[in-house]
Design an enzyme around this catalytic site. Sequence first.
Site, short mmCIF file in Angstrom:
data_model
loop_
_atom_site.label_atom_id
_atom_site.label_comp_id
_atom_site.label_asym_id
_atom_site.label_seq_id
_atom_site.Cartn_x
_atom_site.Cartn_y
_atom_site.Cartn_z
N GLU A 107 0.83 -1.21 0.00
CA GLU A 107 0.00 0.00 0.00
C GLU A 107 0.86 1.26 0.00
O GLU A 107 0.38 2.34 0.35
CB GLU A 107 -0.93 0.01 1.21
CG GLU A 107 -1.89 -1.15 1.18
CD GLU A 107 -3.04 -1.01 2.15
OE1 GLU A 107 -3.01 -0.11 3.01
OE2 GLU A 107 -3.99 -1.79 2.06
N LYS B 90 -15.78 -1.42 2.69
CA LYS B 90 -15.09 -1.82 1.46
C LYS B 90 -16.14 -2.34 0.49
O LYS B 90 -16.81 -3.35 0.78
CB LYS B 90 -14.10 -2.94 1.76
CG LYS B 90 -12.88 -2.52 2.59
CD LYS B 90 -12.15 -3.76 3.09
CE LYS B 90 -10.75 -3.47 3.58
NZ LYS B 90 -10.16 -4.64 4.27
C1 2PG Z 1 -7.34 -3.82 5.43
C2 2PG Z 1 -7.05 -3.73 3.96
C3 2PG Z 1 -6.55 -2.39 3.53
P1 2PG Z 1 -6.71 -5.84 2.49
O1 2PG Z 1 -7.04 -4.84 6.08
O2 2PG Z 1 -7.94 -2.91 6.00
O3 2PG Z 1 -5.44 -1.99 4.32
O4 2PG Z 1 -6.19 -4.75 3.54
O5 2PG Z 1 -7.25 -5.12 1.32
O6 2PG Z 1 -5.51 -6.69 2.18
O7 2PG Z 1 -7.78 -6.62 3.20
MG MG Z 2 -8.22 -4.05 7.90
#
Ligand code: 2PG
Ligand code: MG
Length: 438
Positions: A212, A343
Site C-alpha cells: 500500500e 469496502k
Molecule cells: C485492510 C485492507 C486495507 P486488504 O485490512 O484494511 O489496508 O487490507 O485489502 O488486504 O484486506
Molecule cells: Mg483491515
Amino acid sequence: MTYKASRIARVHARQILDSRGRPTVEAEVELVDGSFGRSCVPSGASTGRHEAIELRDHNTSQYDGLGVGQAVNNVRSEIADRLLGEDALDQRQIDRLLISLDGSANLSRLGANAVLATSMAVCRAAAVHSHNPLYRYINSLCRGRPMSLPLPMVNILSGGAHAGRGMDLQDFLAIPVGASSYSEALEMISRVRVSATRLLADRGYSVLLADEGGLSPGFKHAHEALDLMVQSFEAAGLVPGQDMAIAIDVAASELFVNGRYELVRHGFQFSGEEMASFITECVRRYPIISVEDALEQDDWLNWQTFTASVPGVQVIGDDLFVTNQKRITMGIECSAANGVLIKVNQNGTLSGTLDAMETAWRAGYTTVVSARSGETEDTFIADLAVGTGAGQIKIGSVRSSERLAKYNQLLRIEEDQSLEFIGAAGLGRNTRQNVACN
Ligand code: 2PG
Ligand code: MG
C-alpha cells in the site's frame, strides 16, 4: 419497450491488472443516450472469511491461477443479457437484479468482482446521464445524508500480509486530527511520510515500498513501530495526539492459528484476553485514537471486552463486519465495536454498501471508506466517501499511483466550495479528539 435515454444499451468487461499485477475485472456500461461509465474492482490480501467471493479462474497456467476470465465472461453474457434495457437511474433495482441473477448467498456464482464492477459502472453512467459529478449523484442515493470531505487515515508503516509479515501488526497509520482542510491534511501526512523515511534511512532500515506504499522496517515489537510514528510526527513539526494521532490495523484474523493469536515476530502466543490486553496497553502508552481488527473475525466476546476497555477510542470492524448489514447489526447488538470499515468489494454491490453504512450511522457507529491492498486507478471510493458523508477514508500511503489517484480526486472535489471538511469530527463522539496522550 419505450424509449428512455437512461436505459442500459451496452455492458462490457475486460480483464485488467491491479497494483500487485494481478488480474481484476473492469466493466463498462453505456446508456441509450451515450452516457458512459467504467469501473474496476479492487482485491484484498488479508481478506475476511465472510466477504463476498471474488471469482478466480484457478487455471495455474495463467497468472498463477488468479485470472478473472470467467467473471469477465459473466459480465459480457449473463449480466449484460439481464441488464440491457434496465433504467440505470434505478441503482437499487439494478443491484437487486444482479443479486437475484447470481442466486448465491455471497455472490460466488457470478463473482462479486463481476457484480461489483457492473454495479459501480452503472452508477457512473447514471451520474454522467444526470450531469452530476459522481459524488453528488451518489449523494442523491443517500436519503438526505449531508456530504463532506473525509478525514484521511494514512498508512505510514506496513506489516502483515502487505509486507512479507515483517511486522506482526498490519498497519500503523497517521490521522491528521489538527488539519482544518483536506489539502492541509494531505500536506501534513506527506511531511510525516517524508520524516518516517528519513528516520528509517538514517538508522539503516530499508525504505522500499510495501503493497500500500507504506514503509516496512520489519520491527519485531509494535512499540518500536509506535515510537517511530511518534518520532516522525515530531520530526515533521507536529504535536503527537494534537496535530497528528495514530491508528492501527492489527488485522488479527491473519494472526489467529488454532485458537491462539500467534505474533511470530514478537515471539508471543496469546489467548483472546491476552491479545485484547496487549493492544489495550499499546493504546495506553501511545496517542492511538483508532484500532481496527484487534481481534479475530468471529471472536465476538473478546471484541466486546476490548471495546469496553478502551473508552474514547474508535474501534473499527473490518474482517468482523465485512461491510455486511447483518454482521454490523450483530455487532451493534452486542456492542462489539463503534466503527465500521467500508469496502465495496466485501459487500459486492453499491446499494448493499450504502445499506451497510446506514445501519452503522443509525447506531452512532463511525464509517471509514477503505481501499484494498490490491487497487486500480479507479477513484470511485473518493467520490463514495464524499457523497455518503462517510467521515473518514483509508486509501493506503501517499505513494503509488493507485493510491494517489484517489487522494488527488479528493483534491479536485475539494474545489467544490460548498463541501465542508469534516476533520476530527469524522471520528464521531467516541474518540478522544485532540487529546495529547503520553
Ligand atoms: C485492510 C485492507 C486495507 P486488504 O485490512 O484494511 O489496508 O487490507 O485489502 O488486504 O484486506
Ligand atoms: Mg483491515
